[in-house]
Design a protein around this motif. Sequence first.
Motif, PDB file in Angstrom:
ATOM      1  N   PRO A   1       0.826  -1.210   0.000  1.00  0.00           N
ATOM      2  CA  PRO A   1       0.000   0.000   0.000  1.00  0.00           C
ATOM      3  C   PRO A   1       0.859   1.258   0.000  1.00  0.00           C
ATOM      4  O   PRO A   1       2.069   1.205   0.216  1.00  0.00           O
ATOM      5  N   THR A   2       0.214   2.385  -0.233  1.00  0.00           N
ATOM      6  CA  THR A   2       0.896   3.672  -0.088  1.00  0.00           C
ATOM      7  C   THR A   2       0.759   4.148   1.357  1.00  0.00           C
ATOM      8  O   THR A   2      -0.169   3.752   2.069  1.00  0.00           O
ATOM      9  N   ALA A   3       1.681   4.988   1.781  1.00  0.00           N
ATOM     10  CA  ALA A   3       1.673   5.474   3.170  1.00  0.00           C
ATOM     11  C   ALA A   3       0.521   6.436   3.446  1.00  0.00           C
ATOM     12  O   ALA A   3       0.109   6.588   4.590  1.00  0.00           O
TER      13      ALA A   3
ATOM     14  N   VAL B   1       5.775   0.406   1.172  1.00  0.00           N
ATOM     15  CA  VAL B   1       6.712   0.562   0.054  1.00  0.00           C
ATOM     16  C   VAL B   1       8.138   0.366   0.556  1.00  0.00           C
ATOM     17  O   VAL B   1       8.962  -0.289  -0.094  1.00  0.00           O
ATOM     18  N   GLU B   2       8.425   0.918   1.725  1.00  0.00           N
ATOM     19  CA  GLU B   2       9.774   0.813   2.284  1.00  0.00           C
ATOM     20  C   GLU B   2      10.159  -0.643   2.555  1.00  0.00           C
ATOM     21  O   GLU B   2      11.279  -1.058   2.273  1.00  0.00           O
ATOM     22  N   GLU B   3       9.222  -1.408   3.091  1.00  0.00           N
ATOM     23  CA  GLU B   3       9.497  -2.826   3.366  1.00  0.00           C
ATOM     24  C   GLU B   3       9.761  -3.584   2.067  1.00  0.00           C
ATOM     25  O   GLU B   3      10.710  -4.363   1.969  1.00  0.00           O
ATOM     26  N   ALA B   4       8.927  -3.361   1.064  1.00  0.00           N
ATOM     27  CA  ALA B   4       9.104  -4.031  -0.227  1.00  0.00           C
ATOM     28  C   ALA B   4      10.432  -3.631  -0.868  1.00  0.00           C
ATOM     29  O   ALA B   4      11.156  -4.476  -1.410  1.00  0.00           O
ATOM     30  N   SER B   5      10.777  -2.357  -0.791  1.00  0.00           N
ATOM     31  CA  SER B   5      12.031  -1.870  -1.374  1.00  0.00           C
ATOM     32  C   SER B   5      13.243  -2.473  -0.682  1.00  0.00           C
ATOM     33  O   SER B   5      14.205  -2.890  -1.338  1.00  0.00           O
ATOM     34  N   ALA B   6      13.204  -2.521   0.646  1.00  0.00           N
ATOM     35  CA  ALA B   6      14.318  -3.102   1.404  1.00  0.00           C
ATOM     36  C   ALA B   6      14.497  -4.580   1.045  1.00  0.00           C
ATOM     37  O   ALA B   6      15.629  -5.043   0.880  1.00  0.00           O
ATOM     38  N   GLN B   7      13.395  -5.300   0.914  1.00  0.00           N
ATOM     39  CA  GLN B   7      13.473  -6.707   0.540  1.00  0.00           C
ATOM     40  C   GLN B   7      14.003  -6.872  -0.879  1.00  0.00           C
ATOM     41  O   GLN B   7      14.757  -7.802  -1.164  1.00  0.00           O
TER      42      GLN B   7
ATOM     43  N   VAL C   1       9.578  -0.255 -10.387  1.00  0.00           N
ATOM     44  CA  VAL C   1       8.582   0.238  -9.447  1.00  0.00           C
ATOM     45  C   VAL C   1       7.495   0.939 -10.247  1.00  0.00           C
ATOM     46  O   VAL C   1       7.778   1.874 -10.995  1.00  0.00           O
ATOM     47  N   CYS C   2       6.262   0.474 -10.082  1.00  0.00           N
ATOM     48  CA  CYS C   2       5.122   1.046 -10.811  1.00  0.00           C
ATOM     49  C   CYS C   2       4.162   1.695  -9.828  1.00  0.00           C
ATOM     50  O   CYS C   2       3.928   1.163  -8.750  1.00  0.00           O
ATOM     51  N   GLY C   3       3.617   2.809 -10.218  1.00  0.00           N
ATOM     52  CA  GLY C   3       2.623   3.473  -9.388  1.00  0.00           C
ATOM     53  C   GLY C   3       2.791   4.975  -9.449  1.00  0.00           C
ATOM     54  O   GLY C   3       3.544   5.513 -10.260  1.00  0.00           O
TER      55      GLY C   3
ATOM     56  N   VAL D   1       6.585   5.585  -6.018  1.00  0.00           N
ATOM     57  CA  VAL D   1       7.905   5.695  -6.618  1.00  0.00           C
ATOM     58  C   VAL D   1       8.856   6.528  -5.746  1.00  0.00           C
ATOM     59  O   VAL D   1      10.021   6.161  -5.574  1.00  0.00           O
ATOM     60  N   GLY D   2       8.382   7.623  -5.182  1.00  0.00           N
ATOM     61  CA  GLY D   2       9.231   8.480  -4.339  1.00  0.00           C
ATOM     62  C   GLY D   2       9.832   7.733  -3.167  1.00  0.00           C
ATOM     63  O   GLY D   2      11.068   7.713  -2.999  1.00  0.00           O
ATOM     64  N   PRO D   3       9.012   7.088  -2.324  1.00  0.00           N
ATOM     65  CA  PRO D   3       9.569   6.322  -1.201  1.00  0.00           C
ATOM     66  C   PRO D   3      10.472   5.178  -1.659  1.00  0.00           C
ATOM     67  O   PRO D   3      11.486   4.888  -1.015  1.00  0.00           O
ATOM     68  N   ALA D   4      10.124   4.543  -2.764  1.00  0.00           N
ATOM     69  CA  ALA D   4      10.963   3.449  -3.263  1.00  0.00           C
ATOM     70  C   ALA D   4      12.338   3.967  -3.684  1.00  0.00           C
ATOM     71  O   ALA D   4      13.368   3.366  -3.351  1.00  0.00           O
ATOM     72  N   LEU D   5      12.374   5.091  -4.378  1.00  0.00           N
ATOM     73  CA  LEU D   5      13.659   5.672  -4.793  1.00  0.00           C
ATOM     74  C   LEU D   5      14.518   6.016  -3.575  1.00  0.00           C
ATOM     75  O   LEU D   5      15.721   5.759  -3.560  1.00  0.00           O
ATOM     76  N   ARG D   6      13.904   6.601  -2.559  1.00  0.00           N
ATOM     77  CA  ARG D   6      14.651   6.935  -1.332  1.00  0.00           C
ATOM     78  C   ARG D   6      15.208   5.670  -0.678  1.00  0.00           C
ATOM     79  O   ARG D   6      16.360   5.627  -0.263  1.00  0.00           O
ATOM     80  N   CYS D   7      14.386   4.639  -0.587  1.00  0.00           N
ATOM     81  CA  CYS D   7      14.816   3.383   0.044  1.00  0.00           C
ATOM     82  C   CYS D   7      15.930   2.709  -0.755  1.00  0.00           C
ATOM     83  O   CYS D   7      16.816   2.100  -0.174  1.00  0.00           O
ATOM     84  N   LEU D   8      15.850   2.810  -2.065  1.00  0.00           N
ATOM     85  CA  LEU D   8      16.849   2.180  -2.920  1.00  0.00           C
ATOM     86  C   LEU D   8      18.096   3.033  -3.062  1.00  0.00           C
ATOM     87  O   LEU D   8      19.043   2.651  -3.740  1.00  0.00           O
ATOM     88  N   GLY D   9      18.098   4.216  -2.439  1.00  0.00           N
ATOM     89  CA  GLY D   9      19.264   5.085  -2.481  1.00  0.00           C
ATOM     90  C   GLY D   9      19.457   5.784  -3.803  1.00  0.00           C
ATOM     91  O   GLY D   9      20.574   6.133  -4.176  1.00  0.00           O
TER      92      GLY D   9
END
Length: 70
Positions: free
Chosen positions: A6-8, A35-41, A54-56, A61-69
């Motif tokens: 889900p989104t935050a 999103v952060e949990e999925a990105s970390a995994q 990452v789709c959406g 996408v924003g939180p995923a990019l941050r998590c992925l560095g």
Amino acid sequence: EWWLCPTADGRGLDAAQLALRMGSTRGEQRHFASVEEASAQALTAGSADERVLVCGSFHVVGPALRCLGL
């Protein structure tokens, strides 16, 4: 393979609801609480030569990019 989360902001569907909407779409599904949990995994699940798509909306996408560095 589909990693659903889900989104935050609470505006989107949760992972189980997304899975229902996917219907007969093929591929393994993994459900995450955020999103952060999925990105970390995703960082630890694949090899260095694999890609993460990452789709959406920017709420995903924003939180995923941050998590992925990125």
